[in-house]
Design an enzyme around this catalytic site. Sequence first.
Site, mmCIF file in Angstrom:
data_model
loop_
_atom_site.group_PDB
_atom_site.id
_atom_site.type_symbol
_atom_site.label_atom_id
_atom_site.label_comp_id
_atom_site.label_asym_id
_atom_site.label_seq_id
_atom_site.Cartn_x
_atom_site.Cartn_y
_atom_site.Cartn_z
ATOM 1 C CD GLU A 66 -45.199 17.572 33.826
ATOM 2 O OE1 GLU A 66 -44.016 17.760 33.517
ATOM 3 O OE2 GLU A 66 -46.088 18.418 33.627
ATOM 4 N NE ARG A 79 -28.844 24.427 36.649
ATOM 5 C CZ ARG A 79 -30.158 24.395 36.817
ATOM 6 N NH1 ARG A 79 -30.913 23.788 35.926
ATOM 7 N NH2 ARG A 79 -30.707 24.942 37.874
ATOM 8 C CD GLU A 117 -41.719 33.815 34.728
ATOM 9 O OE1 GLU A 117 -41.395 32.729 34.224
ATOM 10 O OE2 GLU A 117 -40.911 34.705 35.002
ATOM 11 C CG HIS A 121 -38.327 31.454 38.585
ATOM 12 N ND1 HIS A 121 -39.610 31.907 38.342
ATOM 13 C CD2 HIS A 121 -37.880 30.929 37.426
ATOM 14 C CE1 HIS A 121 -39.892 31.669 37.077
ATOM 15 N NE2 HIS A 121 -38.875 31.075 36.505
#
Length: 777
Positions: free
Chosen positions: A507, A538, A688, A717
């Site tokens: 990607e 963010r 996950e 993470h």
Amino acid sequence: MSIATSALGFPRIGPRRELKSALESTWSGKTDSAALLAAAKDIRAANWLRQKKLGLSIIASNDFSLYDQVLDTSVMTGAVPAIYGWKGGDVPLDVYFAMARGAEGISTVCEHGHVHADSHTVGGVPAMEMTKWFDTNYHYIVPEFTADQRFSLSSSKPVDEFLEAKALGVHTRPVLVGPVTFLKLGKAKTGDFDTLSLLTRLLPVYAEILQKLHEAGADWVQIDEPVMVLDLSDTERAALKAAYAELVKAAPALKILVATYFGALDDNLDTAVALPVAGLHIDLKRGSSQIDAVLKKAPKELVLSLGVIDGRNVWRAHLDAVLDRIEPVVKARGEDRVIISTSCSLLHTPIDLEQETRLDFDVKSWLAFAVQKIEELNVLSRALSHGKKDVASALEASSRAAATRRTSPLIHDPKVQARLSSLTPAMTKRAPFSLRREAQRQAFHLPAFPTTTIGSFPQTSDVRKARSANAKGEITAAQYDEFLKSATKDAIRWQEEIGLDVLVHGEFERNDMVQYFGEQLSGYAFTQHGWVQSFGSRYVRPPIIFGDVSRPKPMTVSWSSYAQSLTSRPMKGMLTGPVTMLFWSFVRDDIPRSETCRQIALAIRDEVNDLEAAGITMIQIDEAAFREGLPLKKSGWKDYLDWAVECFRLTSSGVKPTTQIHTHMCYSEFNDIIAAIGAMDADVISIETSRSQMELLDAFKSYKYPNEIGPGVYDIHSPRVPATEEMSALLNLASTRLAPDQLWVNPDCGLKTRGWAEVKPALVNMVEAAKKLRETV
Ligand code: GLN
Ligand code: ZN
């Protein structure tokens, strides 16, 4: 005088993301906290003065936050977990940021602003957990409470900011996160107790802050209780009643407006209108049907704040239509008992449409960002108080925009509509899984516990630099293409070398899993400055789906074919699913969301089929946002899950039984959606799980989930490299819950935020863990 107007809050990030720059420069040590506080003060001042200039009569204060308003509330009430070492008094800034980001300040979130689970730092003090604010893409810091929790007023922020605005000549209405919402959104950290049981201990702090606001000169305060649009228990409703009875007593001269938003009050309406407060805000965008019931039940003296301008979306309102709806309300209640408002805080919308210079002229004429929404409120108020003539040209412009939107060929594509009306049940059906499984086993000959990854490989600074050089025209398209090809080739060589069974291309060509596709689809628009806060510093720039969606040409086929040509192992084609494309965008409000989702599903179905035709035998359709699409009230779940599943199946069912469909969901709560996941019927799902010790597989076990699953064994993470033994242990745990021949071995999510230095050893260890496990069966 005109009828009052209000915004429940204004975006806090600054029109050019000034808050982000100031925060990040302070966090990196380039500037000190004084510079940050000064920048924050400038943003607040600019926001207040701008709203005043726009003619808004009720302007919020304390809607600003350096990080998050729920974290501000934890700090205001002294709910600071012990590990942050706070000793009482006003909570200092470094404690505040430690709670938000961990003491090391390493951000550990995997997406550009999309957080799927709690994020923790490694070493030092961990950050507090973060989760989504209702069904928005804004994330708040989850309050933590202990059974012996004590509260004390530990910040004067609401008063300070009220006085700051006052000094500028702006009389504001301070906003607080309500006590019941605050407790209900929090988490019991020690033992298993109901966080609402802390209410009596919490209320004195609220009483104190209300008294201080009154002393400072506030006459109204807005207390947000969005939990009132959720399914509440009798105990929770009783808590609301008790809370407001006490708060009203604590500061009798201060008028309280309880703000509810993100839906209708429904079963909580009786509770809401019985609160002894002076005002009630209702969301008439999401909960438009509640108006009659509210009017019938609201006591005469209650001031009603009508949330008619959408705070969750970017569409311009059709003002005449809004006026038709609210004129009778104003007549019935009287002008001084009604406020015309945004449906919720404008935090969830971009700031100013005028900054956009590249949007199509027509598309732009259909939009309204925060500033434009306040202008709309102004027009509504003047029309109501002084007659429509007073604002005739503004009303006309709004009607014209509504009319062109209804008929524009940019939006309405007869081909898309024809296709939608010719959907057949066969288009969502594949052969039974048992048959597909057999066919796929014959076709692929994979070993037991096949290893793979979720799609992306590290987006290193090289990759980002090349992308921006290409965007700026500093390198040619051919040079950029060469760069991407060589990155892809290296990634494939390396995956073969370490022995992964199913490969991905990495990607590298994608900026973002939604934007990359949106940019290639018709019906999507992108902004230059339309940033919206996701969490802390963010921000995301959600694409705007303005029209019927279709795919002019293949989007990923050339990349996937190129990648497959470099290897004899299966190469997964990698797509973003329709539900995720929908939820991470601003969505049309002129047709049901389910319909837009079906359009996207058809576009991606074409891509799936083209990939298959190009020789791609495994195709992954990511649905990272599937769970977050669940409506706030349980009563809406079935309908949502039905169309969401249908859209996924529409996307994935046009291929042969031998083509293996994968999906991926990066979060860890499946109980509510396990039946839907079963109905999606992907051949393989990766999820996950690494941080939950495989416990969440229980949902799959009790559902007797028959298809294949890759429970994540590597927590992406964190930069930590997990040892082979750790991953083996997780896999062993997984095999106690699922049949060994159902299991795949993969990380929790894509690896784009990690560095190669961690990814390489971690994946080597992962392949090793799978090999060891194969020896035991
Ligand atoms: N294929 C995507 C990736 O690996 C999936 C990301 C996601 O689900 N958040 O980056
Ligand atoms: Zn993921």
